[in-house]
Design an enzyme around this catalytic site. Structure first.
Site, PDB file in Angstrom:
ATOM      1  N   LEU A   1      77.326  12.975  58.428  1.00  0.00           N
ATOM      2  CA  LEU A   1      76.503  11.941  57.804  1.00  0.00           C
ATOM      3  C   LEU A   1      75.485  11.251  58.717  1.00  0.00           C
ATOM      4  O   LEU A   1      74.641  10.518  58.240  1.00  0.00           O
ATOM      5  CB  LEU A   1      77.402  10.890  57.144  1.00  0.00           C
ATOM      6  CG  LEU A   1      78.260  11.428  55.994  1.00  0.00           C
ATOM      7  CD1 LEU A   1      79.126  10.321  55.406  1.00  0.00           C
ATOM      8  CD2 LEU A   1      77.399  12.048  54.900  1.00  0.00           C
TER       9      LEU A   1
ATOM     10  N   ASN B   1      72.361  22.913  57.665  1.00  0.00           N
ATOM     11  CA  ASN B   1      73.101  21.928  56.869  1.00  0.00           C
ATOM     12  C   ASN B   1      73.330  22.474  55.468  1.00  0.00           C
ATOM     13  O   ASN B   1      72.573  23.317  54.982  1.00  0.00           O
ATOM     14  CB  ASN B   1      72.279  20.641  56.774  1.00  0.00           C
ATOM     15  CG  ASN B   1      72.997  19.551  55.999  1.00  0.00           C
ATOM     16  OD1 ASN B   1      74.202  19.328  56.168  1.00  0.00           O
ATOM     17  ND2 ASN B   1      72.281  18.859  55.116  1.00  0.00           N
TER      18      ASN B   1
ATOM     19  N   GLU C   1      79.893  26.199  47.288  1.00  0.00           N
ATOM     20  CA  GLU C   1      79.897  26.027  48.754  1.00  0.00           C
ATOM     21  C   GLU C   1      80.868  27.002  49.406  1.00  0.00           C
ATOM     22  O   GLU C   1      80.534  27.650  50.399  1.00  0.00           O
ATOM     23  CB  GLU C   1      80.279  24.589  49.111  1.00  0.00           C
ATOM     24  CG  GLU C   1      79.207  23.586  48.735  1.00  0.00           C
ATOM     25  CD  GLU C   1      79.510  22.168  49.174  1.00  0.00           C
ATOM     26  OE1 GLU C   1      78.576  21.373  49.197  1.00  0.00           O
ATOM     27  OE2 GLU C   1      80.671  21.854  49.487  1.00  0.00           O
TER      28      GLU C   1
ATOM     29  N   ASP D   1      67.526  15.998  55.053  1.00  0.00           N
ATOM     30  CA  ASP D   1      67.433  16.946  53.935  1.00  0.00           C
ATOM     31  C   ASP D   1      66.034  17.509  53.692  1.00  0.00           C
ATOM     32  O   ASP D   1      65.712  17.908  52.578  1.00  0.00           O
ATOM     33  CB  ASP D   1      67.941  16.286  52.634  1.00  0.00           C
ATOM     34  CG  ASP D   1      69.367  15.804  52.779  1.00  0.00           C
ATOM     35  OD1 ASP D   1      70.142  16.449  53.512  1.00  0.00           O
ATOM     36  OD2 ASP D   1      69.706  14.770  52.176  1.00  0.00           O
TER      37      ASP D   1
ATOM     38  N   HIS E   1      73.697  20.983  51.544  1.00  0.00           N
ATOM     39  CA  HIS E   1      73.521  19.772  50.739  1.00  0.00           C
ATOM     40  C   HIS E   1      73.966  20.070  49.308  1.00  0.00           C
ATOM     41  O   HIS E   1      73.601  21.106  48.751  1.00  0.00           O
ATOM     42  CB  HIS E   1      72.057  19.333  50.763  1.00  0.00           C
ATOM     43  CG  HIS E   1      71.850  18.022  50.090  1.00  0.00           C
ATOM     44  ND1 HIS E   1      72.179  16.825  50.688  1.00  0.00           N
ATOM     45  CD2 HIS E   1      71.413  17.708  48.849  1.00  0.00           C
ATOM     46  CE1 HIS E   1      71.925  15.833  49.854  1.00  0.00           C
ATOM     47  NE2 HIS E   1      71.468  16.339  48.724  1.00  0.00           N
TER      48      HIS E   1
ATOM     49  N   GLY F   1      86.453  18.114  55.343  1.00  0.00           N
ATOM     50  CA  GLY F   1      86.372  19.367  56.080  1.00  0.00           C
ATOM     51  C   GLY F   1      86.746  20.616  55.307  1.00  0.00           C
ATOM     52  O   GLY F   1      87.157  21.607  55.914  1.00  0.00           O
TER      53      GLY F   1
HETATM   54  C1  GRF Z   1      79.939  18.936  50.904  1.00  0.00           C
HETATM   55  O1  GRF Z   1      79.790  18.735  49.548  1.00  0.00           O
HETATM   56  C2  GRF Z   1      78.604  19.236  51.543  1.00  0.00           C
HETATM   57  O2  GRF Z   1      77.702  19.827  50.675  1.00  0.00           O
HETATM   58  C3  GRF Z   1      78.111  17.888  51.933  1.00  0.00           C
HETATM   59  O3  GRF Z   1      79.250  17.154  52.268  1.00  0.00           O
HETATM   60  C4  GRF Z   1      80.392  17.683  51.626  1.00  0.00           C
HETATM   61  C5  GRF Z   1      81.430  17.926  52.665  1.00  0.00           C
HETATM   62  O4  GRF Z   1      82.671  18.231  52.106  1.00  0.00           O
HETATM   63  N1  GRF Z   1      77.079  17.970  52.928  1.00  0.00           N
HETATM   64  P1  GRF Z   1      83.865  18.714  53.043  1.00  0.00           P
HETATM   65  O5  GRF Z   1      84.113  17.647  54.078  1.00  0.00           O
HETATM   66  O6  GRF Z   1      83.446  20.016  53.663  1.00  0.00           O
HETATM   67  O7  GRF Z   1      85.042  18.879  52.145  1.00  0.00           O
END
Ligand code: GRF
Length: 188
Positions: free
Chosen positions: A83, A100, A172, A143, A102, A12
Site C-alpha cells: 500500500l 503491481n 488474480e 496505478d 490492481h 498475502g
Molecule cells: C489484491 O486484491 C491485489 O489486487 C491488491 O491487493 C490485494 C492483496 O490481497 N493489490 P492479498 O494480500 O494478496 O490477499
C-alpha cells in the site's frame, strides 16, 4: 536465475500463490517477502512456505537502506497488495522491473485510497457492468504505469462488492504468477 522479492502489506494470498507457483522453477526464484507491517499475515505465510522475510518501518523505506538492499538482493520487485507509494530512487533503479496487480480495470478505480473493498464498493455503487484485474509496471504515480495485462468479467445485477471481490480473487490466482513469469522470461 532471476530473483524476485515480493512486497505486501496484508493477507498475502497473492504472495502465497506466487511462491508456490515458482517453487520448482529453474529460472525464477522468490527470495524474500518484505512488508511494511510487522503483524501482516503475509509474513506468517512466508515463514510457513520457508521463504525469508522481514518487515521495515518508514525510516528504512524512505532512506536508501531499502534501495541498497534491493539492489543487492533482487532482479524484480512484485507488489502484491502493497500500500505504500514506491520511492523514486527504487523506481529509477528498477526500470520495467516492478510489477503491481490492481483489482480493477485501470485507469478506472485506481489511485490513492483505491484498494481492497474500496474498489469493489465503488464498482458496485457505480453499477459498472464489468470489472477485472490489471497487472502493470509501476511508475511514480499510483496505478499509472504501463499496463501489461488485463482480464475482465461481467458484474451481474445483484452482485455485491463481496461477490466482485471473489471473482477478482479467482482471476488474480489464475493469472498473476503466469504473467510475472512471462514478463521475466521475455525481458530477462
Ligand atoms: C489484491 O486484491 C491485489 O489486487 C491488491 O491487493 C490485494 C492483496 O490481497 N493489490 P492479498 O494480500 O494478496 O490477499
Amino acid at each position: 536465475m532471476k530473483r524476485v522479492v515480493i512486497l505486501a502489506s496484508g493477507t498475502g494470498t497473492n504472495a502465497e500463490n506466487i511462491i508456490k507457483y515458482f517453487r520448482n522453477n529453474d529460472l525464477i526464484v522468490v527470495v524474500h517477502v518484505l512488508s511494511n507491517k510487522k503483524e501482516a499475515k503475509v509474513l506468517d505465510k512466508a515463514t510457513q512456505l520457508k521463504v525469508n522475510s522481514f518487515s521495515f518501518n518508514r525510516e528504512f523505506y524512505k532512506s536508501n537502506e531499502l534501495l541498497n538492499w534491493l539492489k543487492l538482493n533482487t532482479d524484480y520487485i512484485i507488489l502484491a497488495g502493497f500500500l505504500w507509494k514506491i520511492p523514486t530512487g527504487i523506481i529509477e533503479s528498477f526500470p520495467a522491473k516492478i510489477i503491481n496487480i490492481h483489482p480493477a480495470l485501470l485507469p478506472k478505480y485506481g489511485g490513492k485510497g483505491m484498494y481492497g473493498m474500496h474498489v469493489h464498493n465503488a464498482v458496485v455503487n457505480n453499477k459498472e457492468k464489468t470489472s477485472g484485474i490489471t497487472i502493470h509496471y509501476v511508475n511514480e504515480n499510483y496505478d499509472e504505469g504501463a499496463i501489461i495485462f488485463q482480464k475482465s468479467f461481467e458484474v451481474l445485477v445483484g452482485d455485491t462488492a463481496e461477490d466482485v471481490a471473489k471473482k477478482i480473487h479467482t482471476l488474480e490466482q489464475e493469472n498473476f504468477p503466469k504473467i510475472i513469469e512471462k514478463v521475466i522470461l521475455e525481458n530477462g
